[in-house]
Design an enzyme around this catalytic site. Structure first.
Site, short mmCIF file in Angstrom:
data_model
loop_
_atom_site.label_atom_id
_atom_site.label_comp_id
_atom_site.label_asym_id
_atom_site.label_seq_id
_atom_site.Cartn_x
_atom_site.Cartn_y
_atom_site.Cartn_z
N CYS A 46 33.38 40.69 40.65
CA CYS A 46 33.85 40.02 41.27
C CYS A 46 35.36 40.87 41.36
O CYS A 46 36.16 41.55 40.17
CB CYS A 46 34.66 38.81 40.05
SG CYS A 46 35.84 37.84 40.46
N TYR A 77 34.99 34.16 52.02
CA TYR A 77 34.54 34.16 51.22
C TYR A 77 33.46 33.45 50.89
O TYR A 77 32.47 34.31 49.78
CB TYR A 77 35.74 33.82 50.25
CG TYR A 77 35.48 33.76 48.26
CD1 TYR A 77 35.02 34.73 48.10
CD2 TYR A 77 35.78 32.93 47.56
CE1 TYR A 77 35.07 34.72 46.20
CE2 TYR A 77 35.01 32.55 46.17
CZ TYR A 77 35.00 33.56 45.48
OH TYR A 77 34.74 33.85 44.71
N GLU A 89 31.37 42.37 47.50
CA GLU A 89 33.31 42.24 46.93
C GLU A 89 33.42 43.26 46.73
O GLU A 89 32.96 43.77 45.09
CB GLU A 89 32.96 41.05 45.81
CG GLU A 89 33.13 40.46 46.09
CD GLU A 89 33.55 38.75 45.08
OE1 GLU A 89 33.91 38.95 43.77
OE2 GLU A 89 32.76 37.45 44.83
N ASP A 124 27.66 36.13 36.95
CA ASP A 124 28.64 35.90 38.36
C ASP A 124 26.72 36.76 38.61
O ASP A 124 26.45 37.75 38.48
CB ASP A 124 29.42 37.41 38.75
CG ASP A 124 30.56 36.93 38.52
OD1 ASP A 124 30.61 35.32 37.93
OD2 ASP A 124 31.84 37.43 37.87
N TYR A 129 27.55 40.47 43.72
CA TYR A 129 28.19 40.66 42.40
C TYR A 129 27.92 43.17 42.59
O TYR A 129 27.99 42.93 41.39
CB TYR A 129 28.30 40.12 41.55
CG TYR A 129 28.82 38.79 41.64
CD1 TYR A 129 30.53 39.25 41.55
CD2 TYR A 129 28.59 37.76 41.82
CE1 TYR A 129 31.06 37.59 42.00
CE2 TYR A 129 28.80 36.25 41.85
CZ TYR A 129 30.85 36.28 42.04
OH TYR A 129 31.31 35.18 42.27
N CYS A 192 38.78 36.40 34.73
CA CYS A 192 39.17 38.26 34.88
C CYS A 192 37.89 38.23 33.86
O CYS A 192 38.43 38.73 32.73
CB CYS A 192 40.59 38.79 34.97
SG CYS A 192 40.42 40.14 34.80
N CYS A 201 32.07 57.26 30.11
CA CYS A 201 31.63 59.04 31.05
C CYS A 201 32.09 59.84 30.04
O CYS A 201 30.91 61.44 30.87
CB CYS A 201 32.62 59.25 31.83
SG CYS A 201 32.18 57.45 33.50
#
Length: 202
Positions: A46, A77, A89, A124, A129, A192, A201
């Site tokens: 998203c 969209y 997206e 999602d 996505y 969100c 990382c």
């Protein structure tokens, strides 16, 4: 992924005319790339939450959300969500390479979603996505592949599977509708989800 000949036809006219649109937080024009600046494209689920991650990074000049990596030109969209465009997206990030680097932004990308989930992030589901990096040249391509290769053993050690992030040459970026731009600034309590793995990382 939809086949190219089965994708929606789209349209010639942009959904958003970016030259008239300014960033709600940074105040910069969302399509402007100042002299000396660089551009990077990140797809990590998203795009509402993803864009906010990047506009908060030092050295970022502007961000915008849109659609990239598919077949349908200037999609809406709703068309992207149908799964019939092939578009992901995507967040466009314009940054000052004297204040940050593509590698630093890559680490933000990798640490803030699950790059092993294929065509989804959490609940999602769909090709829009997917995890993807759309690179602007051979230097970004080499850096992306190196950082991903270095990150895989860390994910594996934490019980995650192979990284599915698509790395491809950047094609056209189609700006999303105005209401999607800086959505979480306009809607602080907006949807969100965070799908970070918790693996750094290094």
């Amino acid at each position: 992924m939809v086949a190219p000949d089965a994708a929606l036809p789209g349209r010639d006219r942009p959904i958003l005319t970016p030259g008239t649109t300014f960033h709600e937080v940074l105040g910069t024009r969302i399509d402007e790339v100042p002299a000396g600046a660089e551009v990077a494209y990140f797809a990590l689920g998203c795009f509402w939450g993803a864009e906010k991650l990047f506009w908060n990074q030092p050295g970022v000049i502007t961000t915008a959300v849109g659609y990239q990596g598919g077949y349908t030109p200037n999609p809406t969209y709703e068309e992207v969500c149908s799964g019939h465009t092939g578009q992901a997206e995507t967040v466009k990030v314009v940054f000052d390479p004297t204040r940050t680097s593509y590698e630093a932004l890559l680490k933000v990308f990798l640490e803030n979603h699950d790059p092993t989930q294929g065509m989804r992030q959490g609940n999602d589901h769909g090709t829009q996505y997917r995890s993807a990096l759309y690179v602007t040249g051979p230097e970004q391509d080499a850096t992306a592949r190196r950082v991903i290769a270095e990150y895989q053993p860390r994910l594996t050690a934490s019980g995650f599977g192979p990284i599915t992030t698509e790395v491809a040459q950047a094609g056209p970026f189609y700006y999303a509708e105005r209401y999607h731009q800086q959505y979480l600034d306009k809607n602080p309590n907006g949807y969100c989800p965070v799908h970070a793995t918790g693996v750094a990382c290094g």
